[in-house]
Design an enzyme around this catalytic site. Structure first.
Site, mmCIF file in Angstrom:
data_model
loop_
_atom_site.group_PDB
_atom_site.id
_atom_site.type_symbol
_atom_site.label_atom_id
_atom_site.label_comp_id
_atom_site.label_asym_id
_atom_site.label_seq_id
_atom_site.Cartn_x
_atom_site.Cartn_y
_atom_site.Cartn_z
ATOM 1 N N ILE A 164 0.684 -0.802 0.064
ATOM 2 C CA ILE A 164 0.198 -0.467 -0.386
ATOM 3 C C ILE A 164 1.047 1.461 -0.320
ATOM 4 O O ILE A 164 0.525 2.270 -0.636
ATOM 5 C CB ILE A 164 -0.689 -0.051 0.916
ATOM 6 N N GLU A 165 1.658 0.776 -0.038
ATOM 7 C CA GLU A 165 2.681 1.977 0.462
ATOM 8 C C GLU A 165 3.721 2.787 -1.043
ATOM 9 O O GLU A 165 3.601 3.961 -1.265
ATOM 10 C CB GLU A 165 4.015 2.311 1.698
ATOM 11 N N SER A 166 3.787 1.733 -1.669
ATOM 12 C CA SER A 166 4.814 2.200 -3.280
ATOM 13 C C SER A 166 3.951 0.763 -4.094
ATOM 14 O O SER A 166 5.031 1.197 -5.431
ATOM 15 C CB SER A 166 5.857 1.458 -2.796
ATOM 16 N N GLN A 203 8.671 4.413 1.912
ATOM 17 C CA GLN A 203 8.165 5.609 2.497
ATOM 18 C C GLN A 203 8.439 6.223 3.332
ATOM 19 O O GLN A 203 8.191 7.010 3.471
ATOM 20 C CB GLN A 203 6.979 5.577 1.473
ATOM 21 N N TYR A 226 -5.999 3.503 5.874
ATOM 22 C CA TYR A 226 -4.812 2.989 6.076
ATOM 23 C C TYR A 226 -4.724 1.623 6.893
ATOM 24 O O TYR A 226 -4.001 0.659 5.922
ATOM 25 C CB TYR A 226 -3.894 4.080 6.478
#
Length: 466
Positions: free
Chosen positions: A170-172, A189, A274
């Site tokens: 989900i970050e990158s 990130q 998130y």
């Protein structure tokens, strides 16, 4: 070879982990081409919309890693070189919709230490991954062969639940070069300040936030520290996104309760999504087959090793002398922002395929010498040829008198033609002004002694200084 380098070499040889394909007892209710209304309505890609019981809408921002375009992801070197579509995968490109109880049951079956609850927000993110992002999921399943062993080893060292290996999903979206709107960079990130706090070098020339191994250990260390603060992994994940101070503020606003779902209303829209997005990522990376998602196939990547460098070297010098492509060098060493390994200022590592290690060692002098004047020109500066070298005043008078006597003796010796000259070897990164300063002379004298017309000098050559 140190432990982290061994991990990377192993990681590039390992296959993916066996996915969990539990056989659900609950039957499918409907087969449709997309999941739920969320995937068919024309909502903004950056938002998830929740319809509340009172008729209002709650808008939740989607993590930036879920916004990266598939076209940009497959342009990464590893993707172009080692990933390919699975032409033998004949599953219908249809995303089934299951009863709610099926999703709840599957989440319960995940072998995780963390709580993986189902709710409507989590479902919306599952629908997003299994619907409009299904081809990106196929890419990430293939790319996980490169990165998951690295993530797992780093998390294991710090005692972190291994399900957090999906945080970079989900970050990158597993893009080591990803940069967010606010400057967070790399697979995990990191912001500059946080990265530096956890030992990642970030300068004009190097950005270790892009290094898969170093950033993974830094992330595991950071997650470990956050758990010491909050003692709850959902709060840890929220703090990773929003910052620990902000999570503490939300806890205070919620009356001191330390539960993510209780402080949820006090969080900003992005952080609200998130943790649900993280749960959805765990779901889709384990149950992709149940949603007819075909992973990209992975060819066996090259085995790699690292060598320590103590001099600066440009990727073009390496490429032209030993024949490795600059694109592969960049892929294996994404931390070097300007294609220059900065070993002179601080010993640093260069990652190479194992078959190129001996070639580099055997041709090291030729590599450093190749087109050095042009490629390493950034290290030369214009100087005032006639300017004397400044020296700090000597306070100790006896030392001053002794130095004066030595100087007079040396001058007398030179006037008699005795004593000979003195030569030094030019080091990588040296300039005439730096050499002059070290040897208590001037640039003009160096030029005259060595018949130098310009300011260019070459590392490895001898230079007369006296």
């Amino acid at each position: 070879m140190n432990k982290r380098n061994t991990i990377l070499s192993i990681a590039f040889l390992l296959g993916s982990l066996a996915p969990l394909h539990a056989q659900d007892d609950v039957t499918v209710t409907t087969d449709v081409t997309t999941t739920t209304t969320e995937a068919t309505n024309n909502y903004d890609d950056e938002e998830i919309v929740i319809d509340k019981d009172n008729g209002d809408e709650e808008i939740i921002e989607v993590p930036e890693g879920m916004l990266l375009e598939l076209d940009s992801l497959v342009q990464q070197y590893n993707a172009k070189t080692y990933l390919m579509a699975d032409t033998s995968c004949h599953m219908r490109d249809v995303n089934p919709v299951y009863d709610v109880e099926v999703y709840k049951d599957r989440l319960k079956r995940l072998p995780t230490a963390m709580e993986m609850p189902w709710n409507e927000v989590v479902q919306k993110f599952i629908d997003r991954y299994s619907g409009r992002l299904r081809r990106s999921v196929g890419y990430m399943l293939g790319a996980s062969n490169f990165y998951m062993p690295i993530f797992e080893q780093a998390l294991e060292v710090y005692g972190i639940p291994l399900e957090l290996k999906y945080l970079p999903i989900i970050e990158s979206a597993l893009n080591p070069n990803a940069v967010s709107r606010v400057g967070a960079t790399g697979l995990w990130q990191f912001m500059v300040a946080t990265g530096k706090r956890y030992g990642l070098r970030v300068t004009t020339m190097i950005d270790e936030r892009r290094d898969a191994v170093k950033s993974s250990y830094a992330a595991a260390h950071y997650l470990s520290d956050l758990y010491k603060i909050f003692g709850d992994w959902n709060l840890v994940i929220a703090a990773y996104n929003y910052g620990p101070e902000n999570i503490n503020k939300a806890i205070r606003r919620a009356g001191g309760v330390r539960d993510y779902w209780q402080i949820y209303p006090y969080l900003p829209n992005e952080t609200r999504g998130y943790v649900p997005a993280f749960i959805a990522a765990n779901y889709i990376m384990n149950y992709y087959c149940e949603h007819n998602i075909c992973p990209m196939l992975t060819k066996l990547p090259v085995q790699t090793d690292t060598i320590m460098l103590y001099r600066d070297v440009h990727f073009e010098q390496i490429s032209n002398v030993i024949g490795i492509s600059k694109e592969q060098l960049r892929s294996l060493n994404p931390q070097y922002r300007r294609d220059v390994v900065t070993g002179y200022s601080e010993p640093t590592d260069l990652r190479l395929p194992v078959e190129y290690i001996n070639a580099f060692i055997e041709n090291e002098d030729s590599i450093y010498a190749y087109n050095v004047d042009q490629l390493m020109k950034r290290q030369e500066v214009a100087v005032n040829d006639e300017a004397p070298i400044y020296r700090a005043p000597v306070v100790d008078r006896s030392a001053r008198r002794s130095a004066a006597r030595s100087s007079r003796k040396a001058k007398a010796k030179r006037s008699r033609g005795g004593g000979g000259g003195k030569n030094v070897t030019i080091r990588n990164g040296d300039s005439l002004s730096e050499i002059a300063k070290r040897n208590h002379t001037t640039v003009a004298k160096l030029k005259k002694l060595n018949n130098i017309k310009g300011n260019s000098i070459r590392a490895g050559k001898k230079l007369r200084v006296k």
